[in-house]
Scaffold this motif. Structure first.
Motif, mmCIF file in Angstrom:
data_model
loop_
_atom_site.group_PDB
_atom_site.id
_atom_site.type_symbol
_atom_site.label_atom_id
_atom_site.label_comp_id
_atom_site.label_asym_id
_atom_site.label_seq_id
_atom_site.Cartn_x
_atom_site.Cartn_y
_atom_site.Cartn_z
ATOM 1 N N VAL A 165 25.403 25.440 -23.722
ATOM 2 C CA VAL A 165 25.735 25.472 -25.157
ATOM 3 C C VAL A 165 24.438 24.651 -25.882
ATOM 4 N N LEU A 166 24.089 23.581 -25.262
ATOM 5 C CA LEU A 166 23.116 22.655 -25.640
ATOM 6 C C LEU A 166 21.610 23.533 -25.738
ATOM 7 N N GLY A 167 21.291 23.971 -24.711
ATOM 8 C CA GLY A 167 20.061 24.796 -24.584
ATOM 9 C C GLY A 167 20.044 25.702 -25.601
ATOM 10 N N SER A 168 21.029 26.775 -25.828
ATOM 11 C CA SER A 168 20.933 27.578 -26.852
ATOM 12 C C SER A 168 20.841 27.498 -28.161
ATOM 13 N N LYS A 169 21.272 26.227 -28.444
ATOM 14 C CA LYS A 169 21.447 25.618 -29.843
ATOM 15 C C LYS A 169 20.071 24.948 -30.222
ATOM 16 N N LEU A 170 19.401 24.582 -29.181
ATOM 17 C CA LEU A 170 18.171 23.869 -29.135
ATOM 18 C C LEU A 170 17.076 24.763 -29.302
ATOM 19 N N LYS A 171 17.374 25.974 -28.629
ATOM 20 C CA LYS A 171 16.153 27.414 -28.825
ATOM 21 C C LYS A 171 16.559 27.952 -30.161
ATOM 22 N N LEU A 172 17.635 28.031 -31.032
ATOM 23 C CA LEU A 172 17.778 28.655 -32.016
ATOM 24 C C LEU A 172 17.093 27.767 -33.012
ATOM 25 N N LEU A 173 17.246 26.440 -32.941
ATOM 26 C CA LEU A 173 16.482 25.551 -34.003
ATOM 27 C C LEU A 173 14.957 25.505 -33.653
ATOM 28 N N HIS A 174 14.424 25.646 -32.396
ATOM 29 C CA HIS A 174 12.911 25.805 -32.193
ATOM 30 C C HIS A 174 12.787 27.003 -32.852
ATOM 31 N N THR A 175 13.249 28.162 -32.612
ATOM 32 C CA THR A 175 12.553 29.249 -33.077
ATOM 33 C C THR A 175 12.777 29.357 -34.674
ATOM 34 N N GLU A 176 13.547 29.009 -35.442
ATOM 35 C CA GLU A 176 13.835 28.817 -36.672
ATOM 36 C C GLU A 176 12.418 27.699 -37.320
ATOM 37 N N GLU A 177 12.458 26.636 -36.612
ATOM 38 C CA GLU A 177 11.390 25.831 -36.705
ATOM 39 C C GLU A 177 9.936 26.347 -36.791
ATOM 40 N N GLN A 178 9.712 27.250 -35.810
ATOM 41 C CA GLN A 178 8.534 27.996 -35.547
ATOM 42 C C GLN A 178 8.185 28.819 -36.814
ATOM 43 N N GLU A 179 9.104 29.422 -37.184
ATOM 44 C CA GLU A 179 9.069 30.470 -38.347
ATOM 45 C C GLU A 179 8.795 29.912 -39.572
#
Length: 532
Positions: free
Chosen positions: A446-460
């Motif tokens: 769950v932590l990995g999934s949430k961090l990945k979503l945040l990273h993707t949104e941050e890069q965009e």
């Protein structure tokens, strides 16, 4: 005494008992080395005490001959190359003039493990002992190297820890906006009680540089002009080049700001510094001292620097930025969109300047069947177009006012969007930190999934922010040019001849429509069609 039995045909010859492995019955040539790593008063007192102690200690031993006290003040122990007295002492050892070196501790000798072992081994080969008093180690003893390696490693680790603490303290100071000024090479300023004070005689030169560049003059021509005027640089030299001018135009100190952490220490042992190209955060402190250049001029010059840099890299219609001829960046082919280029044609006994499309020059008529224009006729047509605006400026004023209002509205909208994106980036950082703080309570997947979503949104969002900033900067540049052109056309008389600098300031683009017609677009958006 060894308990190992010898063979019947072997006779043991015992070692001679010696009080010290370097004592030979004659007086030892003894030196002492001491060092403190800062120049604070408390440390300097310790430094004096060390010298007095070793002087008395060596003098009290009748079997020792004083060679000297070698002392380095305020020098870091992580490097030996800048420790003058240390290097002098080692050189005397190589010449056989020292038998024993006394030192308070290994950390005083060197905080760099490699340096420490290298010198200890060299001295051992020379039969020179180093006595470390705190650790009670004599380097000529058989088991000394292992202990020295351990203690030297501890000393190096302590140095690295101190360096990290100092770096943390400096960065914390940066975050709080505390500026440590270095104005030694900054033209126009002097530090008075730690505060930058403007030197007006030099500030005049700085303002001239910004004014000439904003007016379209090249770095090289500005440098040539300053050299011919005898303008003095910070070091007193009156010889200028384009790099000197460029560094002044990019120095944020002139607008009253300061960027902190432009350089950082890569290695605390070698003291290697490097330019900070994004490896560490930087901190911009605005309005922290008296400015020489106003904010509007500064912003305008930075945008112009960016624009010229883009053209130099060939990012603008296949051309490069040229300041010798204004038309090199303004004259555009109406067929293919490429810039026109100035060439010389033979005409009778001389040469004649002609402007031709870059596509036609590179690929011939098959690539672009655009007309060639004689420079004299083209200049005359552009002068007529400018004079038309000067003599009857009402249309130009209306169009430039409309364009300025539109740009200001668009820029305001861009500012709001930039603020919104920046705010969301801040929220993402807070959200990520919250997740990491609760790492033990959240399942790994769950932590990995949430961090990945945040990273993707941050890069965009970062990509979007770069795009918005670019649009805003472009809009600001256009707005500056519109206002400058409007002010300029109200303050001059009709032109008698073509002026490169003035054309560059009031004209945005000139499009070649045919062999006898061009469209001159002014910075305010007004377009005038003239015959060539």
């Amino acid at each position: 005494m060894s308990n190992i039995k010898t063979a019947a045909n072997v006779t043991l010859i015992p070692a001679k008992e010696q009080a010290n492995s370097v004592f030979t019955g004659k007086k030892l040539k003894v030196a002492a080395y001491c060092r403190v790593s800062t120049d604070e008063t408390e440390q300097m007192n310790s430094f004096g005490v060390q010298i007095a102690y070793y002087t008395d200690y060596i003098g009290s031993r009748p079997d020792w001959q004083m060679i000297g006290i070698f002392a380095d003040e305020g020098i870091s122990g992580t490097q030996t190359e800048n420790r003058t007295q240390f290097n002098r002492m080692i050189e005397l050892c190589r010449k056989g003039r020292i038998d024993l070196i006394l030192c308070k501790s290994i950390s005083r000798f060197a905080r760099n493990t490699v340096d420490c072992l290298d010198f200890v081994r060299e001295l051992k080969r020379l039969n020179v002992a180093v006595q470390f008093e705190k650790e009670n180690i004599n380097t000529l003893s058989v088991s000394s190297e292992f202990a020295i390696t351990l203690y030297a490693s501890f000393a190096q680790a302590e140095s690295e820890s101190i360096s990290r603490n100092i770096t943390w303290g400096i960065e914390k100071s940066f975050k709080e906006g505390n500026v440590r000024y270095q104005m030694r090479y900054t033209l126009g300023y002097r530090l008075v009680d730690g505060v930058p004070q403007i030197i007006e005689d030099e500030a005049v030169i700085v303002r001239e540089i910004f004014s000439l560049f904003a007016g379209g003059m090249s770095l090289r021509k500005i440098a040539e002009r300053l050299t011919s005027e005898g303008a003095a640089r910070r070091n007193g030299s009156t010889v200028w080049n384009r790099d000197h001018v460029n560094s002044i135009l990019k120095n944020e100190k002139y607008v009253g700001d300061a960027i902190l952490q432009k350089y950082y220490t890569v290695d605390c042992l070698t003291h290697t510094c490097a330019k900070n190209n994004g490896q560490k955060p930087k901190y911009l402190v605005q309005n922290c001292h008296a400015p020489i250049i106003d904010r509007e001029t500064w912003d305008r010059v930075q945008l112009e620097l960016s624009r010229r840099s883009a053209m130099t890299k060939g990012n603008a219609r296949g051309g490069r930025y040229r300041t010798e001829y204004a038309l090199s960046e303004l004259l555009v082919c109406g067929s293919c969109g490429c810039n026109y280029k100035r060439v010389l044609w033979k005409s009778g006994t001389g040469k004649r300047a002609v402007w031709r499309c870059k596509s036609t020059l590179d690929g011939g008529k098959a690539r672009c069947d655009s007309p060639s224009l004689h420079e004299e006729a083209l200049h005359s047509a552009i002068v007529r177009a400018i004079n038309e605006q000067i003599l009857d400026s009402s249309g130009f004023d209306r169009q430039s006012a409309l364009s300025a209002d539109t740009l200001e509205s668009e820029n305001a909208d861009l500012e709001r969007r930039i603020a919104s994106v920046s705010a969301r980036l801040g929220e993402i950082e807070v959200e990520r930190n919250r997740l990491l703080a609760d790492i033990s309570a959240i399942p790994a997947d769950v932590l990995g999934s949430k961090l990945k979503l945040l990273h993707t949104e941050e890069q965009e969002l970062k990509s979007k922010l770069d795009e918005l900033n670019s649009k805003r900067d472009s809009g600001r540049h256009d707005l500056y040019r519109i206002k400058a052109a409007r002010n300029l056309t109200h303050g001059i008389e009709a032109l008698g001849e073509f002026d490169n600098d003035l054309v560059r300031q009031v004209v945005e683009e000139i499009t070649v429509k045919s062999a006898d017609k061009v469209v001159v677009k002014f910075c305010g958006g007004e377009k005038v069609t003239v015959k060539v």
